[in-house]
Design a protein around this motif. Structure first.
Motif, mmCIF file in Angstrom:
data_model
loop_
_atom_site.group_PDB
_atom_site.id
_atom_site.type_symbol
_atom_site.label_atom_id
_atom_site.label_comp_id
_atom_site.label_asym_id
_atom_site.label_seq_id
_atom_site.Cartn_x
_atom_site.Cartn_y
_atom_site.Cartn_z
ATOM 1 N N ASP A 20 46.083 47.072 33.655
ATOM 2 C CA ASP A 20 44.865 47.256 34.439
ATOM 3 C C ASP A 20 43.737 46.367 33.916
ATOM 4 O O ASP A 20 42.981 45.770 34.700
ATOM 5 N N ASP A 21 43.621 46.300 32.590
ATOM 6 C CA ASP A 21 42.577 45.460 32.000
ATOM 7 C C ASP A 21 42.790 43.993 32.359
ATOM 8 O O ASP A 21 41.851 43.287 32.757
ATOM 9 N N TYR A 22 44.036 43.509 32.204
ATOM 10 C CA TYR A 22 44.325 42.110 32.507
ATOM 11 C C TYR A 22 44.074 41.804 33.990
ATOM 12 O O TYR A 22 43.566 40.734 34.347
ATOM 13 N N THR A 23 44.434 42.748 34.866
ATOM 14 C CA THR A 23 44.233 42.532 36.301
ATOM 15 C C THR A 23 42.755 42.395 36.624
ATOM 16 O O THR A 23 42.335 41.467 37.344
ATOM 17 N N PHE A 24 41.950 43.310 36.093
ATOM 18 C CA PHE A 24 40.521 43.266 36.390
ATOM 19 C C PHE A 24 39.860 42.028 35.779
ATOM 20 O O PHE A 24 39.022 41.387 36.412
ATOM 21 N N LEU A 25 40.261 41.686 34.562
ATOM 22 C CA LEU A 25 39.711 40.482 33.930
ATOM 23 C C LEU A 25 40.103 39.226 34.702
ATOM 24 O O LEU A 25 39.322 38.267 34.786
ATOM 25 N N THR A 26 41.297 39.239 35.297
ATOM 26 C CA THR A 26 41.714 38.106 36.121
ATOM 27 C C THR A 26 40.823 37.979 37.354
ATOM 28 O O THR A 26 40.408 36.870 37.732
ATOM 29 N N VAL A 27 40.539 39.114 37.978
ATOM 30 C CA VAL A 27 39.639 39.096 39.142
ATOM 31 C C VAL A 27 38.261 38.567 38.749
ATOM 32 O O VAL A 27 37.672 37.737 39.457
ATOM 33 N N LEU A 28 37.736 39.047 37.611
ATOM 34 C CA LEU A 28 36.442 38.547 37.147
ATOM 35 C C LEU A 28 36.512 37.052 36.854
ATOM 36 O O LEU A 28 35.561 36.302 37.129
ATOM 37 N N GLY A 29 37.646 36.606 36.303
ATOM 38 C CA GLY A 29 37.816 35.186 36.036
ATOM 39 C C GLY A 29 37.813 34.353 37.303
ATOM 40 O O GLY A 29 37.258 33.251 37.334
ATOM 41 N N VAL A 30 38.437 34.891 38.362
ATOM 42 C CA VAL A 30 38.445 34.187 39.647
ATOM 43 C C VAL A 30 37.022 34.054 40.173
ATOM 44 O O VAL A 30 36.606 32.976 40.650
ATOM 45 N N PHE A 31 36.251 35.159 40.105
ATOM 46 C CA PHE A 31 34.861 35.099 40.551
ATOM 47 C C PHE A 31 34.072 34.084 39.726
ATOM 48 O O PHE A 31 33.254 33.327 40.263
ATOM 49 N N ALA A 32 34.299 34.061 38.418
ATOM 50 C CA ALA A 32 33.589 33.120 37.558
ATOM 51 C C ALA A 32 33.941 31.671 37.921
ATOM 52 O O ALA A 32 33.064 30.790 37.935
ATOM 53 N N PHE A 33 35.215 31.454 38.237
ATOM 54 C CA PHE A 33 35.642 30.098 38.608
ATOM 55 C C PHE A 33 35.022 29.681 39.942
ATOM 56 O O PHE A 33 34.584 28.526 40.106
ATOM 57 N N ILE A 34 34.968 30.610 40.891
ATOM 58 C CA ILE A 34 34.344 30.315 42.183
ATOM 59 C C ILE A 34 32.859 30.011 41.989
ATOM 60 O O ILE A 34 32.309 29.085 42.609
ATOM 61 N N MET A 35 32.202 30.792 41.117
ATOM 62 C CA MET A 35 30.789 30.536 40.824
ATOM 63 C C MET A 35 30.606 29.147 40.225
ATOM 64 O O MET A 35 29.659 28.427 40.564
#
Length: 577
Positions: free
Chosen positions: A120-135
């Motif tokens: 769960d932690d890795y999944t959520f951190l991946t989503v945050l990473g995607v948002f950071a990359f888009i930003m």
């Protein structure tokens, strides 16, 4: 307490390590015994907990003939002790299982408890990473097109830190905006965060707990208990801003029956994305963000209701489903349920009121609002007659919202008019306003703490909310009418304007900060004014920083996207917190 009372010695690996530590390993034995909680000092002042040395315990690691001995810290809490946190810290080998003594709870942690990530932690951190990359991509695109003066695609700069940062930190406001609302909003938010610090302390061991509870149940703590008025102020401002923007655009007929779905969709897109992010923060990475003897237990208190009761949270009805913070997912978000429920019924007033104004039927329009206000006072009073006060229920909090709608209409109708008020009358009104606000703040504690006189309590709560809202109306009117230029200048300063845009994220994130700062403590806390004032300032500062990140990453891009997608059909209004 004997070691055998909390450790299951029937497990061979555990029995071998315990025996080795007690008989052969003096250094580890001393470290574990030293890390145990002892008889606390100050018991006559209410200190009934000794946390021991958490860090010393979990950092024990030694290779021995019976295997690697690593420390496990266990917090043993004695339950059913009235209004008191009692217990002690125990340090045992990691391989040992604990057994639950009668009337006690045990929460154990090792060094890996807060460092090992799960799926769960890795999944959520991946989503945050995607948002950071888009930003990152959006910001680079924005910077490059600006530098070379190229035409920009509006969708490609939605997540740009440059564009969203300019919107966030812009201090100039339009001529038709009411700048003093920002100061009222921010002061109310600071009041809420500061008061929540005291309520979170109830979950923690307090060195002077006897004094703490006597203080909390005394009139000296009225400024903490009265923070509920700040919630009513937010409801009032919600109604005010919605009515002001709706009636300002009434010639365009901004809200009609066919556009109601877009009206609701706009609100959902405003509320749900930040709510979803903070929901998964609590479910996943919050437990990995810090550590301490109390941290895991505090995080679990927040996580468990969200795992079990997530549906009422996302459907905005948990304020009626549950009536206690132990069952609510992110208990402080009960306000959002109230806010959205009021928003659902607002078209029943705004649509006919808009039509009446278009037909120049102002008197009928004000009569409509007056009738709604009368119902908002009488209906809750009848429902609550002779029963305990219901803090979370929407029907008890309608009146501030209705008064906000009325004041929003009044300000639109008179935005170009200056009222000349005689000086003596002006000072008299201000004196009555201040007295009324002090009475509401001071005596509201009687309804929540001291008495079981439900009839008088509910009568006071029923009428104190309109009274408080009337006082807020006078403050806004005085600022807009330029009767109090100094106050208007203070409430309209640039810092408040920027922080006002952060208020929704600050409201959601405040509990993350409180759990992070207070749950990480290694010793029982002291209830005293100055230490808590210092702690509140730190909480507000950290909450503001996190809110800036939240607004730039999620809130501002989603709001911009919602406006772009719904622009043609949505009612032209945005209700801010």
């Amino acid at each position: 307490m004997a070691l055998s009372e909390i450790v299951d010695l029937e497990l061979k690996a555990c029995a071998d390590q315990v025996s080795y530590v007690l008989l052969d390993d003096q250094e580890t034995r001393l470290q574990m015994l030293d890390a145990w909680g002892k008889i606390p000092d100050g018991m006559l002042s209410g200190q009934f907990v000794s946390l021991g040395n958490y860090d010393q315990c979990i950092n024990i690691s030694e290779l021995t003939p019976v295997g690697a001995i690593r420390g496990k810290y266990c917090l043993v809490k004695i339950v059913n002790l009235q209004q008191t946190f009692a217990g002690y810290g125990a340090c045992i080998p990691e391989v040992c299982d604990v057994k639950l003594p009668f009337g006690q709870e045990i929460v154990c942690q090792t060094k890996d408890s807060y460092t090992t990530l799960d799926t769960d932690d890795y999944t959520f951190l991946t989503v945050l990473g995607v948002f950071a990359f888009i930003m990152f991509l959006s910001t680079v695109y924005d910077w490059y097109t600006r530098k070379h003066e190229l035409k920009q695609n509006a969708y490609c700069i939605l997540f740009s830190v440059l564009t969203n940062g300019e919107k966030l930190f812009e201090t100039k406001i339009g001529p038709d905006q009411i700048s003093c609302l920002a100061g009222i909003r921010v002061i109310s938010m600071i009041w809420i965060i500061a008061s929540h610090r005291y309520f979170v302390m109830k979950l923690l061991p307090i060195r002077n707990s006897l004094y703490a509870f006597s203080w909390l149940f005394s009139h000296e703590s009225f400024y903490v208990q009265a923070a509920y008025l700040a919630v009513d102020t937010f409801l009032y401002l919600g109604g005010f801003v919605l009515a002001y923007q709706c009636f300002k655009n009434r010639n365009k007929l901004a809200l009609t029956v066919p556009t109601i779905p877009y009206f609701y969709m706009h609100r959902l897109l405003r509320l749900l994305p930040p709510m979803t992010v903070i929901f998964f923060v609590h479910l996943t990475i919050l437990r990995r963000m810090s550590s301490g003897p109390l941290y895991a237990d505090m995080v679990e208190i927040l996580r468990r209701p969200c795992i079990d009761h997530w549906l009422p949270y996302f459907l905005f009805y948990q304020n009626y489903k549950y009536n206690n913070f132990q069952s609510e997912c992110l208990a402080h978000t009960w306000y959002l349920s109230v806010d959205f429920q009021l928003y659902l019924f607002t078209p029943l007033i705004l649509i006919p009121a808009t039509r009446l104004l278009q037909q120049n039927e102002r008197f009928k329009c004000y009569c409509l609002f007056g009738f709604a206000l009368l119902l908002s006072i009488l209906v809750p009073m009848c429902i609550m007659f002779g029963i305990p006060y219901e803090y979370y229920h929407t029907h008890t909090r309608i009146s501030p919202y209705i008064m906000g709608l009325i004041m929003g209409l009044f300000m639109v109708e008179n935005k170009d008019r200056t009222f000349k008020i005689p000086k003596k009358l002006y000072y008299v009104i201000w004196m009555l306003t201040l007295i009324t606000m002090c009475v509401c703040a001071y005596y509201i504690q009687n309804t929540t703490v001291f008495t079981n006189d439900y009839l008088n309590n509910n009568m006071f709560v029923t009428f104190s909310r309109p009274a408080w809202s009337l006082c807020v109306s006078w403050v806004i009117f005085s600022c807009v009418n330029q009767n109090t230029k100094t106050l208007n200048k203070f409430l309209s300063n640039s810092l408040f304007i920027v922080m006002g845009r952060l208020s929704y994220s600050m409201y959601l994130l405040q509990v993350v900060v409180l759990v992070f700062t207070m749950g990480s403590t290694r010793t029982p806390m002291l209830l005293s004014f100055w230490p808590n004032l210092h702690g509140s300032v730190c909480d507000i500062f950290l909450t503001t920083l996190l809110s800036v990140i939240s607004v730039l990453s999620f809130e501002s891009p989603i709001i911009a996207l919602a406006k772009m997608l719904l622009h043609k059909k949505e009612p032209q209004m945005t209700k801010n917190h």
